[in-house]
Design a protein around this motif. Structure first.
Motif, PDB file in Angstrom:
ATOM      1  N   TYR A  64       0.825  -1.210   0.000  1.00  0.00           N
ATOM      2  CA  TYR A  64       0.000   0.000   0.000  1.00  0.00           C
ATOM      3  C   TYR A  64       0.859   1.260   0.000  1.00  0.00           C
ATOM      4  N   LEU A  65       1.983   1.215   0.719  1.00  0.00           N
ATOM      5  CA  LEU A  65       2.892   2.369   0.717  1.00  0.00           C
ATOM      6  C   LEU A  65       3.494   2.597  -0.667  1.00  0.00           C
ATOM      7  N   GLN A  66       3.869   1.520  -1.350  1.00  0.00           N
ATOM      8  CA  GLN A  66       4.418   1.651  -2.697  1.00  0.00           C
ATOM      9  C   GLN A  66       3.380   2.213  -3.665  1.00  0.00           C
ATOM     10  N   LEU A  67       2.132   1.722  -3.570  1.00  0.00           N
ATOM     11  CA  LEU A  67       1.071   2.213  -4.452  1.00  0.00           C
ATOM     12  C   LEU A  67       0.726   3.671  -4.147  1.00  0.00           C
ATOM     13  N   ALA A  68       0.737   4.044  -2.868  1.00  0.00           N
ATOM     14  CA  ALA A  68       0.472   5.440  -2.506  1.00  0.00           C
ATOM     15  C   ALA A  68       1.570   6.357  -3.037  1.00  0.00           C
ATOM     16  N   LEU A  69       2.814   5.916  -2.930  1.00  0.00           N
ATOM     17  CA  LEU A  69       3.929   6.699  -3.459  1.00  0.00           C
ATOM     18  C   LEU A  69       3.802   6.870  -4.971  1.00  0.00           C
ATOM     19  N   ALA A  70       3.413   5.810  -5.653  1.00  0.00           N
ATOM     20  CA  ALA A  70       3.232   5.894  -7.105  1.00  0.00           C
ATOM     21  C   ALA A  70       2.139   6.902  -7.456  1.00  0.00           C
ATOM     22  N   SER A  71       1.060   6.880  -6.718  1.00  0.00           N
ATOM     23  CA  SER A  71      -0.032   7.830  -6.968  1.00  0.00           C
ATOM     24  C   SER A  71       0.419   9.269  -6.727  1.00  0.00           C
ATOM     25  N   MET A  72       1.151   9.472  -5.639  1.00  0.00           N
ATOM     26  CA  MET A  72       1.639  10.822  -5.343  1.00  0.00           C
ATOM     27  C   MET A  72       2.616  11.309  -6.409  1.00  0.00           C
ATOM     28  N   LEU A  73       3.432  10.414  -6.937  1.00  0.00           N
ATOM     29  CA  LEU A  73       4.371  10.811  -7.981  1.00  0.00           C
ATOM     30  C   LEU A  73       3.658  11.201  -9.271  1.00  0.00           C
ATOM     31  N   ILE A  74       2.591  10.511  -9.596  1.00  0.00           N
ATOM     32  CA  ILE A  74       1.833  10.856 -10.806  1.00  0.00           C
ATOM     33  C   ILE A  74       1.199  12.239 -10.637  1.00  0.00           C
ATOM     34  N   VAL A  75       0.501  12.430  -9.526  1.00  0.00           N
ATOM     35  CA  VAL A  75      -0.162  13.723  -9.285  1.00  0.00           C
ATOM     36  C   VAL A  75       0.882  14.833  -9.140  1.00  0.00           C
ATOM     37  N   GLY A  76       1.923  14.573  -8.363  1.00  0.00           N
ATOM     38  CA  GLY A  76       2.981  15.563  -8.172  1.00  0.00           C
ATOM     39  C   GLY A  76       3.694  15.889  -9.469  1.00  0.00           C
ATOM     40  N   GLY A  77       3.935  14.888 -10.300  1.00  0.00           N
ATOM     41  CA  GLY A  77       4.581  15.116 -11.585  1.00  0.00           C
ATOM     42  C   GLY A  77       3.748  16.000 -12.498  1.00  0.00           C
ATOM     43  N   MET A  78       2.437  15.753 -12.493  1.00  0.00           N
ATOM     44  CA  MET A  78       1.557  16.604 -13.303  1.00  0.00           C
ATOM     45  C   MET A  78       1.569  18.047 -12.803  1.00  0.00           C
ATOM     46  N   LEU A  79       1.469  18.209 -11.492  1.00  0.00           N
ATOM     47  CA  LEU A  79       1.460  19.555 -10.930  1.00  0.00           C
ATOM     48  C   LEU A  79       2.783  20.283 -11.173  1.00  0.00           C
ATOM     49  N   MET A  80       3.910  19.552 -11.006  1.00  0.00           N
ATOM     50  CA  MET A  80       5.212  20.168 -11.264  1.00  0.00           C
ATOM     51  C   MET A  80       5.357  20.543 -12.734  1.00  0.00           C
ATOM     52  N   LEU A 107       7.840  12.847 -17.555  1.00  0.00           N
ATOM     53  CA  LEU A 107       8.371  11.527 -17.880  1.00  0.00           C
ATOM     54  C   LEU A 107       9.189  10.940 -16.738  1.00  0.00           C
ATOM     55  N   ILE A 108       9.980  11.761 -16.097  1.00  0.00           N
ATOM     56  CA  ILE A 108      10.793  11.286 -14.972  1.00  0.00           C
ATOM     57  C   ILE A 108       9.890  10.830 -13.828  1.00  0.00           C
ATOM     58  N   CYS A 109       8.929  11.656 -13.455  1.00  0.00           N
ATOM     59  CA  CYS A 109       8.018  11.292 -12.361  1.00  0.00           C
ATOM     60  C   CYS A 109       7.194  10.060 -12.710  1.00  0.00           C
ATOM     61  N   THR A 110       6.759   9.955 -13.941  1.00  0.00           N
ATOM     62  CA  THR A 110       5.958   8.802 -14.357  1.00  0.00           C
ATOM     63  C   THR A 110       6.778   7.523 -14.340  1.00  0.00           C
ATOM     64  N   SER A 111       8.019   7.583 -14.776  1.00  0.00           N
ATOM     65  CA  SER A 111       8.841   6.371 -14.774  1.00  0.00           C
ATOM     66  C   SER A 111       9.122   5.891 -13.354  1.00  0.00           C
ATOM     67  N   ILE A 112       9.367   6.805 -12.439  1.00  0.00           N
ATOM     68  CA  ILE A 112       9.564   6.417 -11.038  1.00  0.00           C
ATOM     69  C   ILE A 112       8.265   5.856 -10.462  1.00  0.00           C
ATOM     70  N   VAL A 121       5.840   4.354 -12.123  1.00  0.00           N
ATOM     71  CA  VAL A 121       5.578   3.028 -12.696  1.00  0.00           C
ATOM     72  C   VAL A 121       6.392   1.969 -11.958  1.00  0.00           C
ATOM     73  N   PHE A 122       7.650   2.263 -11.666  1.00  0.00           N
ATOM     74  CA  PHE A 122       8.485   1.307 -10.936  1.00  0.00           C
ATOM     75  C   PHE A 122       7.907   1.018  -9.547  1.00  0.00           C
ATOM     76  N   ASN A 123       7.552   2.068  -8.800  1.00  0.00           N
ATOM     77  CA  ASN A 123       6.981   1.864  -7.467  1.00  0.00           C
ATOM     78  C   ASN A 123       5.612   1.203  -7.533  1.00  0.00           C
ATOM     79  N   GLY A 124       4.822   1.562  -8.517  1.00  0.00           N
ATOM     80  CA  GLY A 124       3.521   0.929  -8.683  1.00  0.00           C
ATOM     81  C   GLY A 124       3.645  -0.545  -9.000  1.00  0.00           C
ATOM     82  N   TRP A 125       4.624  -0.898  -9.828  1.00  0.00           N
ATOM     83  CA  TRP A 125       4.858  -2.302 -10.148  1.00  0.00           C
ATOM     84  C   TRP A 125       5.247  -3.077  -8.892  1.00  0.00           C
ATOM     85  N   LYS A 126       6.163  -2.511  -8.088  1.00  0.00           N
ATOM     86  CA  LYS A 126       6.562  -3.185  -6.856  1.00  0.00           C
ATOM     87  C   LYS A 126       5.374  -3.354  -5.917  1.00  0.00           C
ATOM     88  N   GLY A 127       4.531  -2.327  -5.800  1.00  0.00           N
ATOM     89  CA  GLY A 127       3.348  -2.425  -4.955  1.00  0.00           C
ATOM     90  C   GLY A 127       2.371  -3.474  -5.446  1.00  0.00           C
TER      91      GLY A 127
END
Length: 172
Positions: free
Chosen positions: A22-38, A58-63, A65-71
């Motif tokens: 759940y922590l990995q999936l939450a981090l992935a979600s935050m990176l997607i939203v944060g990447g869009m906002l940045m 692209l950088i935020c999305t790739s990170i 995707v990796f964390n989402g995959w692990k989650g």
């Protein structure tokens, strides 16, 4: 170990594994939203070229995707039990206080590794035998010592989250 003990190991260790997923999936979600906002900030407020915004996204999305995959792997997989000797403990720190971060690693010599499912069935994981380096939670890293033989629980994405003795009386 008998089937009832293996079922208990699965049930008790599932909490450790699920929290990590759940922590990995939450981090992935935050990176997607944060990447869009940045990206939006960089393009519209900082008046940077659109290419910079795309690169940030692209950088935020790739990170993510990796964390989402692990989650996802942790969420859908079964806990892994290993019997190993701790060869070395590593601690990496980065940054200055109060933003200092720590990464914990264990170098292990694994004698036996198997995954446990909800029915108590085990599947041998021969590829995990031998010497490996795994990331570890800070709690488990602080509880173990070098040259110690220990049975531990790993997430399916290979993070050490608990000793078997933390969740199950191994003297039975």
């Amino acid at each position: 170990m008998n089937n009832d003990n293996l079922k208990k190991i699965y049930a008790e260790s599932l909490g450790f594994v699920r929290v990590n997923s759940y922590l990995q999936l939450a981090l992935a979600s935050m990176l997607i939203v944060g990447g869009m906002l940045m990206s939006l900030f960089v393009v519209f407020s900082a008046k940077a070229p659109m290419l910079v915004g795309i690169l940030v996204m692209l950088i935020c999305t790739s990170i993510a995707v990796f964390n989402g995959w692990k989650g996802y792997v942790d969420l859908k997989g079964n806990p892994i039990v290993i019997h190993s000797e701790i060869l070395k403990k590593e601690l990496f720190t980065a940054g200055q206080e109060p933003n200092r971060s720590h990464e914990y690693y264990l170098h292990l010599n694994i004698d036996e590794a198997y995954s446990v499912d909800f029915e108590g069935k085990t599947t041998a994981l021969f590829k995990l035998k031998g010497k490996h380096r795994f990331s570890a939670s800070n709690k488990i890293w602080g509880k173990v010592n070098e040259n110690e033989k220990v049975e531990m629980i790993l997430t399916p994405s290979r993070m050490v989250v608990a000793r078997l003795s933390d969740i199950f009386d191994t003297s039975l």
